[in-house]
Motif scaffolding. Structure first.
Motif, PDB file in Angstrom:
ATOM      1  N   TRP A  24       0.837  -1.207   0.000  1.00  0.00           N
ATOM      2  CA  TRP A  24       0.000   0.000   0.000  1.00  0.00           C
ATOM      3  C   TRP A  24       0.873   1.258   0.000  1.00  0.00           C
ATOM      4  CZ3 TRP A  24      -0.068   3.238   4.469  1.00  0.00           C
ATOM      5  CH2 TRP A  24      -1.061   4.214   4.499  1.00  0.00           C
ATOM      6  N   PHE A  25       1.906   1.245   0.830  1.00  0.00           N
ATOM      7  CA  PHE A  25       2.786   2.403   0.931  1.00  0.00           C
ATOM      8  C   PHE A  25       3.612   2.582  -0.341  1.00  0.00           C
ATOM      9  CE2 PHE A  25       6.613   4.691   2.088  1.00  0.00           C
ATOM     10  CZ  PHE A  25       6.115   5.714   2.882  1.00  0.00           C
ATOM     11  N   SER A  28       1.476   3.955  -3.471  1.00  0.00           N
ATOM     12  CA  SER A  28       0.968   5.325  -3.392  1.00  0.00           C
ATOM     13  C   SER A  28       2.093   6.312  -3.083  1.00  0.00           C
ATOM     14  CB  SER A  28      -0.154   5.415  -2.363  1.00  0.00           C
ATOM     15  OG  SER A  28       0.247   4.840  -1.135  1.00  0.00           O
ATOM     16  N   TYR A  29       2.651   6.211  -1.889  1.00  0.00           N
ATOM     17  CA  TYR A  29       3.685   7.180  -1.497  1.00  0.00           C
ATOM     18  C   TYR A  29       4.969   6.974  -2.285  1.00  0.00           C
ATOM     19  CZ  TYR A  29       0.495   8.059   2.316  1.00  0.00           C
ATOM     20  OH  TYR A  29      -0.623   8.379   3.040  1.00  0.00           O
ATOM     21  N   GLY A  32       3.753   6.815  -6.518  1.00  0.00           N
ATOM     22  CA  GLY A  32       2.917   7.964  -6.866  1.00  0.00           C
ATOM     23  C   GLY A  32       3.512   9.304  -6.462  1.00  0.00           C
ATOM     24  N   ILE A  33       4.380   9.319  -5.434  1.00  0.00           N
ATOM     25  CA  ILE A  33       4.894  10.611  -4.960  1.00  0.00           C
ATOM     26  C   ILE A  33       6.430  10.655  -4.987  1.00  0.00           C
ATOM     27  CG2 ILE A  33       4.958  12.255  -3.042  1.00  0.00           C
ATOM     28  CD1 ILE A  33       2.221  11.176  -2.176  1.00  0.00           C
ATOM     29  N   ILE A  34       7.069   9.809  -4.158  1.00  0.00           N
ATOM     30  CA  ILE A  34       8.516   9.961  -3.968  1.00  0.00           C
ATOM     31  C   ILE A  34       9.285   9.715  -5.270  1.00  0.00           C
ATOM     32  CG2 ILE A  34      10.521   9.143  -2.668  1.00  0.00           C
ATOM     33  CD1 ILE A  34       8.536   8.344  -0.430  1.00  0.00           C
ATOM     34  N   ALA A  36       7.864   9.462  -8.313  1.00  0.00           N
ATOM     35  CA  ALA A  36       7.020   9.774  -9.471  1.00  0.00           C
ATOM     36  C   ALA A  36       7.849  10.394 -10.597  1.00  0.00           C
ATOM     37  CB  ALA A  36       5.897  10.712  -9.060  1.00  0.00           C
ATOM     38  N   GLU A  37       8.746  11.282 -10.223  1.00  0.00           N
ATOM     39  CA  GLU A  37       9.492  12.011 -11.249  1.00  0.00           C
ATOM     40  C   GLU A  37      10.357  11.086 -12.090  1.00  0.00           C
ATOM     41  OE1 GLU A  37      11.479  16.389 -11.213  1.00  0.00           O
ATOM     42  OE2 GLU A  37      12.311  14.882  -9.867  1.00  0.00           O
ATOM     43  N   ASN A  40       8.313   8.834 -14.293  1.00  0.00           N
ATOM     44  CA  ASN A  40       7.691   9.510 -15.426  1.00  0.00           C
ATOM     45  C   ASN A  40       8.493   9.390 -16.721  1.00  0.00           C
ATOM     46  OD1 ASN A  40       5.289  10.319 -14.423  1.00  0.00           O
ATOM     47  ND2 ASN A  40       5.927  12.388 -13.890  1.00  0.00           N
ATOM     48  N   PHE A  51       2.880   9.278 -13.114  1.00  0.00           N
ATOM     49  CA  PHE A  51       1.562   9.919 -13.191  1.00  0.00           C
ATOM     50  C   PHE A  51       0.459   8.865 -13.190  1.00  0.00           C
ATOM     51  CE2 PHE A  51      -1.957  11.540 -15.800  1.00  0.00           C
ATOM     52  CZ  PHE A  51      -2.254  12.728 -15.152  1.00  0.00           C
ATOM     53  N   ALA A  54      -0.044   7.571  -9.728  1.00  0.00           N
ATOM     54  CA  ALA A  54      -0.679   8.547  -8.853  1.00  0.00           C
ATOM     55  C   ALA A  54      -2.174   8.688  -9.131  1.00  0.00           C
ATOM     56  CB  ALA A  54       0.018   9.902  -8.987  1.00  0.00           C
ATOM     57  N   SER A  58      -2.407   3.259  -8.339  1.00  0.00           N
ATOM     58  CA  SER A  58      -2.474   3.061  -6.893  1.00  0.00           C
ATOM     59  C   SER A  58      -3.890   2.684  -6.471  1.00  0.00           C
ATOM     60  CB  SER A  58      -1.998   4.320  -6.168  1.00  0.00           C
ATOM     61  OG  SER A  58      -2.802   5.410  -6.533  1.00  0.00           O
TER      62      SER A  58
ATOM     63  N   TYR B  71      -1.018  16.834 -12.169  1.00  0.00           N
ATOM     64  CA  TYR B  71      -0.471  15.835 -11.254  1.00  0.00           C
ATOM     65  C   TYR B  71      -0.803  16.162  -9.788  1.00  0.00           C
ATOM     66  CZ  TYR B  71       2.813  13.552  -8.164  1.00  0.00           C
ATOM     67  OH  TYR B  71       3.347  12.849  -7.121  1.00  0.00           O
ATOM     68  N   MET B  78      -5.532   9.665  -4.407  1.00  0.00           N
ATOM     69  CA  MET B  78      -4.939   8.635  -3.540  1.00  0.00           C
ATOM     70  C   MET B  78      -5.439   8.784  -2.106  1.00  0.00           C
ATOM     71  SD  MET B  78      -1.010   8.231  -4.796  1.00  0.00           S
ATOM     72  CE  MET B  78      -0.554   9.954  -4.813  1.00  0.00           C
ATOM     73  N   SER B 239       5.316  16.085 -12.008  1.00  0.00           N
ATOM     74  CA  SER B 239       5.173  16.112 -10.554  1.00  0.00           C
ATOM     75  C   SER B 239       6.065  17.206  -9.996  1.00  0.00           C
ATOM     76  CB  SER B 239       5.580  14.772  -9.966  1.00  0.00           C
ATOM     77  OG  SER B 239       6.865  14.431 -10.426  1.00  0.00           O
ATOM     78  N   ARG B 244       6.927  18.156  -2.770  1.00  0.00           N
ATOM     79  CA  ARG B 244       6.733  16.725  -2.578  1.00  0.00           C
ATOM     80  C   ARG B 244       6.357  16.384  -1.126  1.00  0.00           C
ATOM     81  NH1 ARG B 244      11.180  12.917  -5.146  1.00  0.00           N
ATOM     82  NH2 ARG B 244      12.467  14.535  -4.238  1.00  0.00           N
TER      83      ARG B 244
END
Lengths: 85, 562
Positions: A24-25, A28-29, A32-34, A36-37, A40, A51, A54, A58, B71, B78, B239, B244
């Motif tokens: 799960w972590f 998403s995190y 999708g976030i940490i 993501a760049e 991409n 993207f 995100a 997820s 984004y 989420m 993003s 962040r």
């Protein structure tokens, strides 16, 4: 139920939770976030991968995780004979 | 037939449906009134939870918000779905086994303290009431725009409908109307999305169409990135790495807030078994995901469509929907350089077009030239979303008063019949109060709705999770954790929200965390305080430790009891 059995049941439950929540972590995190760049730069059809995680991926994984959890726990309940009659 | 006629027909039909369901599902006992008798099937409960959860904001505003944020809007997608994983794995089955009616019930019993119950009660009412006022406002807006009645008349119609089925049916009536409302809202959201996806990329599934190719052979998202950067906006899929940390914190606050919201948690008391509680969380998320994966596709389509339609085009050549929404003040065009051409760009000095978020869902069918009945359907869907969420929240408020306050605190000897009557009166008063507040919303309400999640995350979430997973957690720890968590979060929000009169500035944000995300930090503080305090104070009594042992295994879950 015996105390020792109960502890064993609970420990297995916690192990499942740990594994599922790690996934799960990560989706998403993590994806999708940490990361993501960097993700991409990879393309999934018309989607940049970070993207996609995100805004689509997820959420799919979340749904699947719950159904896996339900399956695992129903089996575990039967194995330890604590399921509902 | 015009849009207006279609709207009357479709909205009228759905309202008749809700009323019919409510009469069929009247409540005869407090158990039926509070938890629908504990006999709802997991599938129906999943749908009801989804309708309960998806508010007017999810339905009307979210796609628009994502459309403008690109984004950055992912935090809502989420955040508002990932919470269900926490709910399913950490809370729902155990609370179902515990078998009471409300969240304050659990807190009060698990922490063997009426103080804890009252703290939880106040948090529940505060969170639910701020939330419900926003829904009532949403009902008023939807009516006002589409039926061309005054805003206040719209709210009065909304009050009338909710009053009828909530007072009559309690949780039972609400649950089955929510099932109907879910069907209406998901149908209404999906139909235009499918049409538009077919038009733009020739794929009937919007979730895939979003990654498809346009008629000129380029990928939709690549095209959108190009259009956006050409006008000076950030690339749609980029993003923004500078924030962040903030996105991380907001996502976490929304997730834990979702899992801590009383009107969501209480839904898992309505199913017969622990097993059903687990699976119905899965169904709920599946039904929510249908909308939440379609919304980003709608966002990308609408944004592309919008830019291509308006950018650098003469004002005279705008389609009829443009002037229509101008009239409703959702679009404003200010021809700064008097060339009669619309300059829509990121630079605020040159930009001539201001667009309200809500327009993306509302105007989408018109922008794509869909038939009038589809537009009417979107209205009915918006009303279904607002009404179902309002009813669920109002029930939490009424239950808190009649059950937690009256039955468990002030008048423990009250009869079953008396309590049921009290619950009906409480919900009637709550409906009217929320309607009045919605007509004349205090300025801060709109701001606070989004922040309710942070407050729920920093108060309830750790208290409930620790109550299940930490046998050693005692009342001293839980109460001090909840109070420190919610007070810290409230102060930070107040301090950094200029709309609430706080003196803070963006530069002062701790680690760059905005007020929307601070609930995550509040939750961590709550957790640490609770753990430290509990280890320095006496362990909870043996009877309470036995309760914790008992809720960890499914066997023996009976119906919800007093």
């Amino acid at each position: 139920m015996q105390n020792k059995n109960l502890q064993l049941y609970w420990r297995r439950n916690l192990k499942y939770l740990l594994i599922l929540l790690t996934i799960w972590f990560i989706v998403s995190y993590g994806c999708g976030i940490i990361f993501a760049e960097s993700l991409n730069t990879i393309k999934l059809g018309g989607f940049p991968l970070g993207f996609w995680f995100a805004q689509q991926g997820s959420i799919y994984v979340f749904v699947i995780l719950i159904f896996i959890y339900v399956r695992l726990m129903n089996q575990l309940d039967k194995e330890f004979d604590v399921d509902e009659k | 037939m015009g849009v207006q006629t279609w709207t009357f027909i479709i909205v009228g039909f759905t309202f008749l449906l809700y009323i019919g369901v409510a009469i069929w599902a009247r409540a005869g006992s407090t158990k039926e009134f509070y938890v629908a008798g504990g006999g709802v099937s997991p599938l129906a409960n999943g749908m009801a939870t989804a309708a309960d959860w998806m508010s007017a904001a999810s339905y009307l505003s979210m796609a628009g918000l994502i459309s403008f944020m690109g984004y950055g809007g992912s935090q809502y997608l989420m955040g508002w779905t990932g919470g269900y994983v926490l709910l399913a794995l950490l809370l729902a089955p155990y609370l179902r086994k515990f078998g009471k009616f409300t969240v304050p019930d659990f807190i009060g019993e698990r922490y063997y303290s009426n103080q804890a119950r009252i703290v939880a009660l106040i948090c529940a009412i505060f969170v639910s009431f701020t939330y419900v006022v926003g829904q009532m406002k949403g009902v008023g807006v939807a009516f006002a725009r589409f039926l061309e009645v005054p805003f206040s008349t719209g709210i009065l119609i909304g009050i009338g409908i909710v009053f009828f089925y909530a007072v009559l049916g309690g949780m039972k009536g609400i649950t089955y109307t929510q099932v109907a409302q879910y069907c209406v809202l998901i149908f209404a959201f999906t139909v235009p999305a499918v049409f538009i996806s077919l038009q733009m990329v020739g794929n009937p599934i919007p979730q895939l169409g979003m990654g498809g190719t346009l008629s000129d052979g380029t990928y939709l998202l690549d095209k959108l990135n190009m259009l956006s950067t050409d006008l000076g906006f950030a690339a749609y899929t980029e993003s923004g790495m500078d924030n962040r940390v903030n996105i991380f914190f907001i996502t976490a606050a929304l997730m834990m807030g979702t899992a801590g919201l009383p009107h969501v948690i209480v839904r898992f008391f309505t199913v017969p078994k622990v097993k059903d509680a687990r699976i119905s969380a899965g169904y709920a998320l599946l039904f929510i995901a249908l909308l939440y994966t379609t919304a980003p596709a709608v966002a990308a389509f609408a944004r592309t469509n919008l830019i291509q339609t308006v950018s650098e085009q003469p004002y005279e050549a705008m389609p009829p929907w443009f002037t229509k929404w101008e009239g409703a003040e959702l679009l404003t065009f200010d021809d700064k350089n008097n060339d009669g051409i619309i300059q829509y760009v990121a630079n605020p000095v040159v930009n001539e077009l201001t667009i309200d978020n809500d327009i993306m869902v509302l105007a989408n069918p018109e922008i794509a030239n869909l038939p009038a009945w589809v537009i009417a359907l979107v209205v009915a869907g918006g009303l279904a979303a607002a009404l179902s969420t309002a009813a669920g929240l109002l029930l939490v408020i009424a239950t808190s008063i009649s059950h937690d306050l009256l039955k468990n605190y002030l008048r423990p000897n009250i009869s079953e019949k008396g309590e049921l009557m009290a619950a009906r009166i409480a919900i009637a008063v709550a409906v009217v109060a929320a309607g009045l507040a919605g007509m004349n919303p205090p300025g801060f309400v709109a701001q606070v709705v989004a922040l309710a999640f942070g407050l729920a995350a920093s108060s309830f979430f750790p208290a409930i999770v620790l109550g299940i997973f930490d046998k050693r957690m005692n009342k001293e720890g839980a109460i001090s954790g909840m109070i420190v968590g919610i007070v810290f979060t409230s102060i930070y929000i107040w301090y950094f929200k200029p709309q609430l009169g706080g003196p803070g500035t963006v530069e002062g944000h701790w680690f760059g965390i905005s007020p929307e995300g601070i609930g995550t930090l509040g939750m961590m503080i709550n957790l640490v305080v609770a753990l430290v305090v509990s280890r320095m104070t006496p362990a909870p009594p043996q009877s309470v430790q036995a309760i914790v042992e008992d809720i960890r295994i499914p066997r023996g879950a009976g119906g919800a009891t007093h």
